[in-house]
Scaffold this motif. Sequence first.
Motif, PDB file in Angstrom:
ATOM      1  N   GLY A  35      13.843  -5.509   6.186  1.00 12.19           N
ATOM      2  CA  GLY A  35      13.799  -4.560   5.519  1.00 12.19           C
ATOM      3  C   GLY A  35      12.048  -4.317   5.099  1.00 12.19           C
ATOM      4  O   GLY A  35      11.663  -3.025   5.548  1.00 12.19           O
ATOM      5  N   ILE A  53      17.980  -6.884   8.496  1.00 15.25           N
ATOM      6  CA  ILE A  53      19.083  -5.357   8.374  1.00 15.25           C
ATOM      7  C   ILE A  53      19.549  -5.137   9.740  1.00 15.25           C
ATOM      8  O   ILE A  53      20.237  -4.725   9.464  1.00 15.25           O
ATOM      9  CB  ILE A  53      18.212  -4.626   7.631  1.00 15.25           C
ATOM     10  CG1 ILE A  53      17.223  -3.616   8.445  1.00 15.25           C
ATOM     11  CG2 ILE A  53      17.085  -4.775   6.100  1.00 15.25           C
ATOM     12  CD1 ILE A  53      16.450  -2.596   8.334  1.00 15.25           C
ATOM     13  N   GLY A  68      23.325  -8.036  10.691  1.00 17.43           N
ATOM     14  CA  GLY A  68      22.477  -8.714   8.948  1.00 17.43           C
ATOM     15  C   GLY A  68      23.053  -9.243   8.282  1.00 17.43           C
ATOM     16  O   GLY A  68      23.911 -10.061   8.166  1.00 17.43           O
TER      17      GLY A  68
END
Length: 140
Positions: A35, A53, A68
């Motif tokens: 992220g 992510i 993810g």
Amino acid sequence: MTQAIAYLAFDGTCADAMRFYEKVLDAKLEVLMSGADSPMADQMPKEFAHRIIHARLALRGGGTLYAGDAPAHVPYEGIKGVSIALDFDTVAEAQRVFAELSAGGQVTMPMQPAFWAKAWGMLVDKYGTPWIVNGEMLPF
């Protein structure tokens, strides 16, 4: 052409799992984006910024796995109702991958002959991913 690509979910272990799969499967980890590294980093809560992510693993032969980490605020229930199947040209390669993937995990069906392959087996690896490994496919 449409391709079905498995997208694996993890609970904070995605980076470790994908690096492990890269090594065991002789693959190439093309993307491993947290992220904090994403275009939406400034919108990401700091406590979630380290989570992956998106990851993309290119397999030999043209296959791909995506993965993810589940959002930290969403209850993670593990991977259910699906297995990732791998077909290898030789029994020896299938046995090697099976042994490496099963280390620290659980073998649910030992390698053995089947009508569709000279050898096959099932396991859940140490990251909770279910696998079916086939070696030397047979015509049927």
